[in-house]
Motif scaffolding. Structure first.
Motif, PDB file in Angstrom:
ATOM      1  N   ALA A  30       0.843  -1.207   0.000  1.00 54.85           N
ATOM      2  CA  ALA A  30       0.000   0.000   0.000  1.00 54.85           C
ATOM      3  C   ALA A  30       0.877   1.256   0.000  1.00 54.85           C
ATOM      4  N   ARG A  31       0.553   2.177  -0.879  1.00 62.20           N
ATOM      5  CA  ARG A  31       1.302   3.449  -0.935  1.00 62.20           C
ATOM      6  C   ARG A  31       0.548   4.557  -0.204  1.00 62.20           C
ATOM      7  N   GLU A  32      -0.732   4.321   0.051  1.00 65.06           N
ATOM      8  CA  GLU A  32      -1.572   5.281   0.763  1.00 65.06           C
ATOM      9  C   GLU A  32      -2.658   4.492   1.476  1.00 65.06           C
ATOM     10  N   LEU A  33      -3.435   5.186   2.301  1.00 61.45           N
ATOM     11  CA  LEU A  33      -4.554   4.521   2.963  1.00 61.45           C
ATOM     12  C   LEU A  33      -5.519   4.018   1.899  1.00 61.45           C
ATOM     13  N   THR A  34      -5.883   2.763   2.004  1.00 61.53           N
ATOM     14  CA  THR A  34      -6.782   2.161   1.029  1.00 61.53           C
ATOM     15  C   THR A  34      -7.936   1.499   1.771  1.00 61.53           C
ATOM     16  N   LEU A  35      -9.154   1.895   1.442  1.00 59.66           N
ATOM     17  CA  LEU A  35     -10.347   1.336   2.066  1.00 59.66           C
ATOM     18  C   LEU A  35     -11.095   0.519   1.019  1.00 59.66           C
ATOM     19  N   VAL A  71     -15.195  -3.794   6.100  1.00 65.59           N
ATOM     20  CA  VAL A  71     -14.188  -3.152   5.255  1.00 65.59           C
ATOM     21  C   VAL A  71     -12.784  -3.480   5.744  1.00 65.59           C
ATOM     22  N   LEU A  72     -11.859  -3.353   4.818  1.00 67.12           N
ATOM     23  CA  LEU A  72     -10.436  -3.510   5.108  1.00 67.12           C
ATOM     24  C   LEU A  72      -9.766  -2.175   4.847  1.00 67.12           C
ATOM     25  N   LEU A  73      -9.090  -1.645   5.844  1.00 64.19           N
ATOM     26  CA  LEU A  73      -8.337  -0.410   5.714  1.00 64.19           C
ATOM     27  C   LEU A  73      -6.862  -0.771   5.773  1.00 64.19           C
ATOM     28  N   GLU A  74      -6.189  -0.601   4.642  1.00 64.72           N
ATOM     29  CA  GLU A  74      -4.766  -0.915   4.587  1.00 64.72           C
ATOM     30  C   GLU A  74      -3.947   0.352   4.807  1.00 64.72           C
ATOM     31  N   ILE A  75      -2.966   0.229   5.672  1.00 63.30           N
ATOM     32  CA  ILE A  75      -2.066   1.324   6.014  1.00 63.30           C
ATOM     33  C   ILE A  75      -0.705   1.014   5.403  1.00 63.30           C
ATOM     34  N   PRO A  76      -0.054   1.992   4.780  1.00 63.10           N
ATOM     35  CA  PRO A  76       1.288   1.723   4.268  1.00 63.10           C
ATOM     36  C   PRO A  76       2.229   1.328   5.409  1.00 63.10           C
TER      37      PRO A  76
END
Length: 109
Positions: A30-35, A71-76
């Motif tokens: 992940a390069r940015e927060l992705t929801l 939901v899945l929130l991916e953090i770099p």
């Protein structure tokens, strides 16, 4: 709120009682927060749960219920070595993630 390092089947029971489930994960890609919305993965309903989709499928199979939104929130994440604290970049991203989750929860109410 449940904080775990690994998804385990016991979480499915808590999910069945929830209206909203948010998974937050540090990701090297992940390069940015992705929801993103989590979709149940019915091919993974064994006792070995490795993804939010597998856990959601287990929740549905065992309890016949699921949260209204998952939901899945991916953090770099950049440094995945052993440590007692987060790296500076991940710590900053975590603050953004908390804001994002709060906005989502307020929007559901």
């Amino acid at each position: 709120m449940i904080a775990v390092q690994q998804l385990v089947p016991e979480i499915a029971e808590r999910m069945a009682e929830a209206d909203v489930a948010v998974f937050v994960d540090a990701s090297a890609s992940a390069r940015e927060l992705t929801l993103s919305d989590v979709v149940a993965d019915p091919t993974s309903t064994s006792t070995h749960v490795g993804s939010p989709g597998a856990l959601l499928a287990l929740c549905e199979a065992l309890y016949g219920r699921r949260p209204e939104r998952v939901v899945l929130l991916e953090i770099p994440g950049r440094d995945f070595g052993f440590a007692e604290t987060l790296s500076d970049g991940t710590s900053e991203a975590l603050h953004g993630a908390v804001e994002r989750v709060l906005e989502m929860i307020e929007g559901c109410g």
